[in-house]
Design a protein around this motif. Structure first.
Motif, PDB file in Angstrom:
ATOM      1  N   SER A 102      51.937  50.172   7.493  1.00 38.20           N
ATOM      2  CA  SER A 102      53.383  50.382   7.446  1.00 38.20           C
ATOM      3  C   SER A 102      53.870  51.197   8.640  1.00 38.20           C
ATOM      4  O   SER A 102      53.244  52.187   9.024  1.00 38.20           O
ATOM      5  N   TYR A 103      54.971  50.755   9.226  1.00 35.21           N
ATOM      6  CA  TYR A 103      55.650  51.392  10.362  1.00 35.21           C
ATOM      7  C   TYR A 103      54.878  51.283  11.681  1.00 35.21           C
ATOM      8  O   TYR A 103      55.266  51.884  12.675  1.00 35.21           O
ATOM      9  N   ASN A 124      57.377  46.853   6.230  1.00 28.25           N
ATOM     10  CA  ASN A 124      57.995  47.938   7.018  1.00 28.25           C
ATOM     11  C   ASN A 124      57.401  48.072   8.421  1.00 28.25           C
ATOM     12  O   ASN A 124      57.298  49.179   8.955  1.00 28.25           O
ATOM     13  N   ARG A 162      60.939  56.753   2.174  1.00 27.31           N
ATOM     14  CA  ARG A 162      60.873  55.532   1.379  1.00 27.31           C
ATOM     15  C   ARG A 162      61.305  55.791  -0.051  1.00 27.31           C
ATOM     16  O   ARG A 162      60.938  56.798  -0.658  1.00 27.31           O
TER      17      ARG A 162
END
Length: 208
Positions: free
Chosen positions: A110-111, A140, A194
């Motif tokens: 994620s990210y 994400n 989040r």
């Protein structure tokens, strides 16, 4: 900083490898470490939706190349996934692997910036490209763009090296990913907060 590149072709040194290598060289020129991992030719188990990974943190099937890639997710700051085009889609073994990798280890990615690369003889690249990007957009992950869709053309081994525009697209992709990684790394901005996931089931019991 390091970018993990997944070669989703059964040909270790084929046209997909050529395309990924061009992006890798551009990343290295910008001071970013790279590693290309090939999924090989062995059969890959698909996800069976047992959800055991929610308890153990990893897939219940202990096989290659899942084990190798799962172990490398933590050290990767970015991800590039390349695949040949089969019937206007990515290699089925690659998708089976990514299903398991993202379902069990998605939090490790994620990210982190990501990009996909499709390699084809003539057509189907856009559909394969779109299919691979869906893994990132549901997790994400910022999707890194280039000057054109990330596709390289070539059928026989070595032909991709003659696709001048495709290789330029790969170099631009590598430089763009390096730029974004540096912005994230040196920007000093924390990741977005989040919310607790909300899952909506569209099946409803009839009112009694």
């Amino acid at each position: 900083m390091k970018v993990l590149l997944i070669n989703g072709s059964p040909h270790v040194k084929g046209n997909t490898f050529t395309a990924l290598s061009e992006a890798a060289k551009a990343l290295q020129a910008e001071g970013v470490e790279t590693e290309i991992v090939s999924i090989g030719t062995n059969a890959v188990r698909g996800c069976i939706a047992c959800r055991k990974c929610a308890q153990t943190g990893r897939c219940i099937f202990s096989d290659e190349p899942y084990n190798t890639l799962y172990a490398k997710l933590d050290e990767a700051d970015g991800l590039i996934v390349g695949s040949p085009v089969y019937y206007a889609g990515p290699n089925g073994s690659l998708c089976a692997l990514l299903d398991r990798l993202f379902f069990s280890g998605g939090k490790k990615l994620s990210y982190k910036p990501a990009a996909s690369v499709a390699v084809c003889r003539r057509g189907g690249a856009s559909a394969a490209f779109d299919r691979l990007n869906k893994y990132f957009t549901i997790n994400n992950m910022p999707v890194v763009s280039s000057q054109y869709w990330n596709s390289v053309h070539g059928r026989e081994p070595g032909e991709a090296a003659r696709d001048a525009e495709g290789l330029q697209t790969m170099r631009t992709l590598g430089r763009n990913m390096a730029w974004l990684l540096k912005k994230i790394h040196y920007g000093g901005v924390s990741y977005p907060q989040r919310e607790t996931p909300v899952f909506t089931n569209f099946i409803r019991e009839e009112a009694k």
